[in-house]
Design an enzyme around this catalytic site. Structure first.
Site, short mmCIF file in Angstrom:
data_model
loop_
_atom_site.label_atom_id
_atom_site.label_comp_id
_atom_site.label_asym_id
_atom_site.label_seq_id
_atom_site.Cartn_x
_atom_site.Cartn_y
_atom_site.Cartn_z
N LYS A 110 0.84 -1.21 0.00
CA LYS A 110 0.00 0.00 0.00
C LYS A 110 0.87 1.26 0.00
O LYS A 110 0.69 2.16 -0.82
CB LYS A 110 -0.93 0.03 1.24
N ARG A 148 -10.30 0.64 7.97
CA ARG A 148 -9.76 -0.68 8.31
C ARG A 148 -10.79 -1.59 8.93
O ARG A 148 -10.47 -2.71 9.33
CB ARG A 148 -8.62 -0.48 9.31
N ARG A 178 11.62 -5.55 5.14
CA ARG A 178 11.37 -4.13 4.88
C ARG A 178 12.28 -3.23 5.71
O ARG A 178 12.62 -3.51 6.85
CB ARG A 178 9.92 -3.76 5.21
N ARG A 225 10.54 -1.18 11.61
CA ARG A 225 9.45 -0.70 12.44
C ARG A 225 9.28 -1.54 13.70
O ARG A 225 9.60 -2.72 13.71
CB ARG A 225 8.14 -0.70 11.63
N ARG A 265 -0.90 -8.72 13.48
CA ARG A 265 -1.40 -7.81 12.44
C ARG A 265 -2.13 -8.56 11.34
O ARG A 265 -3.16 -8.12 10.85
CB ARG A 265 -0.24 -7.00 11.84
P1 AP5 Z 1 4.78 -1.66 1.93
O1 AP5 Z 1 4.49 -0.81 0.74
O2 AP5 Z 1 5.48 -1.05 3.07
O3 AP5 Z 1 3.41 -2.38 2.43
P2 AP5 Z 1 2.16 -1.82 3.21
O4 AP5 Z 1 0.96 -2.44 2.58
O5 AP5 Z 1 2.20 -0.34 3.29
O6 AP5 Z 1 2.40 -2.52 4.61
P3 AP5 Z 1 2.28 -1.92 6.08
O7 AP5 Z 1 3.05 -2.83 6.97
O8 AP5 Z 1 2.60 -0.48 6.12
O9 AP5 Z 1 0.77 -2.15 6.31
P4 AP5 Z 1 0.02 -2.14 7.65
O10 AP5 Z 1 -1.37 -2.03 7.16
O11 AP5 Z 1 0.30 -3.29 8.51
O12 AP5 Z 1 0.66 -0.91 8.45
P5 AP5 Z 1 0.17 0.55 8.74
O13 AP5 Z 1 1.33 1.42 8.87
O14 AP5 Z 1 -0.91 0.93 7.80
O15 AP5 Z 1 5.55 -2.94 1.41
C1 AP5 Z 1 5.98 -3.96 2.31
C2 AP5 Z 1 7.37 -4.50 1.88
O16 AP5 Z 1 7.23 -5.22 0.67
C3 AP5 Z 1 8.40 -3.39 1.60
O17 AP5 Z 1 9.64 -3.85 2.04
C4 AP5 Z 1 8.36 -3.23 0.09
O18 AP5 Z 1 9.60 -2.79 -0.42
C5 AP5 Z 1 8.04 -4.65 -0.38
N1 AP5 Z 1 7.22 -4.68 -1.59
C6 AP5 Z 1 6.19 -3.83 -1.93
N2 AP5 Z 1 5.65 -4.17 -3.13
C7 AP5 Z 1 6.35 -5.27 -3.55
C8 AP5 Z 1 6.27 -6.11 -4.73
N3 AP5 Z 1 5.37 -5.88 -5.70
N4 AP5 Z 1 7.14 -7.14 -4.82
C9 AP5 Z 1 8.07 -7.39 -3.83
N5 AP5 Z 1 8.20 -6.64 -2.71
C10 AP5 Z 1 7.34 -5.59 -2.57
O19 AP5 Z 1 -0.49 0.38 10.17
C11 AP5 Z 1 0.31 0.07 11.30
C12 AP5 Z 1 -0.55 0.04 12.55
O20 AP5 Z 1 -1.15 1.33 12.76
C13 AP5 Z 1 -1.72 -0.94 12.55
O21 AP5 Z 1 -1.31 -2.22 12.92
C14 AP5 Z 1 -2.64 -0.28 13.57
O22 AP5 Z 1 -2.21 -0.54 14.88
C15 AP5 Z 1 -2.44 1.20 13.30
N6 AP5 Z 1 -3.41 1.73 12.34
C16 AP5 Z 1 -3.13 2.27 11.11
N7 AP5 Z 1 -4.26 2.64 10.49
C17 AP5 Z 1 -5.28 2.32 11.33
C18 AP5 Z 1 -6.69 2.44 11.24
N8 AP5 Z 1 -7.30 2.94 10.14
N9 AP5 Z 1 -7.44 2.01 12.30
C19 AP5 Z 1 -6.87 1.51 13.39
N10 AP5 Z 1 -5.54 1.35 13.54
C20 AP5 Z 1 -4.75 1.76 12.51
MG MG Z 2 2.36 1.07 4.86
#
Ligand code: AP5
Ligand code: MG
Ligand code: ZN
Length: 217
Positions: A13, A90, A130, A163, A174
């Site tokens: 994402k 979410r 990552r 992270r 997660r």
């Molecule tokens: P990356 O692009 O970083 O993936 P991502 O989908 O952004 O993954 P996140 O870990 O950020 O998602 P998340 O939903 O768990 O975390 P968030 O910060 O939103 O890519 C991942 C890896 O893969 C990278 O190394 C990249 O280089 C590689 N990659 C990408 N594309 C690729 C491809 N095509 N091929 C190969 N490799 C590839 O949320 C964190 C926390 O915040 C949650 O757990 C929760 O506690 C809180 N939170 C956030 N939003 C909310 C909400 N709306 N409500 C409640 N709690 C929330």
């Molecule tokens: Mg992300």
């Protein structure tokens, strides 16, 4: 144009949101990044959210909704050309809050809901390799997308780190939280006829090309 970008942890994402925002001039709004930035500056949203994030649980809706609206309203000018929501909504309650409270308040609507699908077994490899920039939030991967200089962000020269929610226990939680709370949103938006599926199990460039193609339609 306003876009919702959905997908499990590690789906790409953040990676794709950065590319879309550069190409289309849209604001990238990641609730995860907002919470992490808030924690760094010891802002109350970040401090309160941290206990949940470390464990891999969702931050309570009230706090998340309030922080998001606060950010969108404070950055109205930057949102004028449109925004990409990365990691929000979410769960179904957040989706309803977005539709019934946030969008009417901003006087805008969502134009596309994209779901980046990646097989579960690949997510752990993506997350464990990552590296994230402390300053601009860009994601790298030690194997799939390595930075030019180890530990340094190509984009801004910032320091790359792992992270706090990247340890085995938090990642497992997660993925579980995603299955319980977030996966039902796929059906929710599909039932409304608003969902576009994107195959995330391809190279980053191919995923990006598919996203651009879907936005033309
Ligand atoms: P990356 O692009 O970083 O993936 P991502 O989908 O952004 O993954 P996140 O870990 O950020 O998602 P998340 O939903 O768990 O975390 P968030 O910060 O939103 O890519 C991942 C890896 O893969 C990278 O190394 C990249 O280089 C590689 N990659 C990408 N594309 C690729 C491809 N095509 N091929 C190969 N490799 C590839 O949320 C964190 C926390 O915040 C949650 O757990 C929760 O506690 C809180 N939170 C956030 N939003 C909310 C909400 N709306 N409500 C409640 N709690 C929330
Ligand atoms: Mg992300
Ligand atoms: Zn950077």
């Amino acid at each position: 144009m306003n876009i919702i970008l959905m997908g499990p942890p590690g789906a790409g994402k953040g990676t794709q949101a950065k590319k879309i925002s550069e190409e289309l001039g849209l604001a990238h709004v990641s609730t995860g990044d907002l919470f992490r930035n808030a924690l760094r500056s010891m802002n109350e949203f970040g401090v309160k959210a941290n206990a949940y994030m470390e464990k891999g649980e969702l931050v309570p809706d009230s706090l998340t909704n309030e922080m998001l609206l606060d950010h969108l309203e404070k950055n109205k000018d930057a949102m004028a050309a449109g925004f990409i929501l990365d990691g929000y909504p979410r769960n179904v309650d957040q989706a309803e809050h977005l539709a019934n409270v946030i969008l009417p308040k901003l006087g805008t609507k969502i134009d596309a809901v994209l779901n980046i699908a990646v097989p579960s077994q690949k997510l752990i490899t993506r997350l464990s390799g990552r590296r994230t920039c402390r300053d601009c939030g860009t994601s790298f991967h030690v194997e799939f997308n390595p930075p030019k200089v180890e530990g340094v962000c190509d984009n801004c020269g910032g320091e790359l780190y792992q992270r706090a929610d990247e340890n085995e226990t938090a990642v497992a939680k997660r993925l579980d939280t995603y299955d319980q709370a977030t996966r039902p949103l796929i059906e929710y938006y599909a039932n409304k006829g608003e969902l576009t599926e994107i195959n995330g199990d391809q190279s980053m460039d191919k995923v990006f090309a598919d996203i651009k193609e879907s936005l033309k339609g």
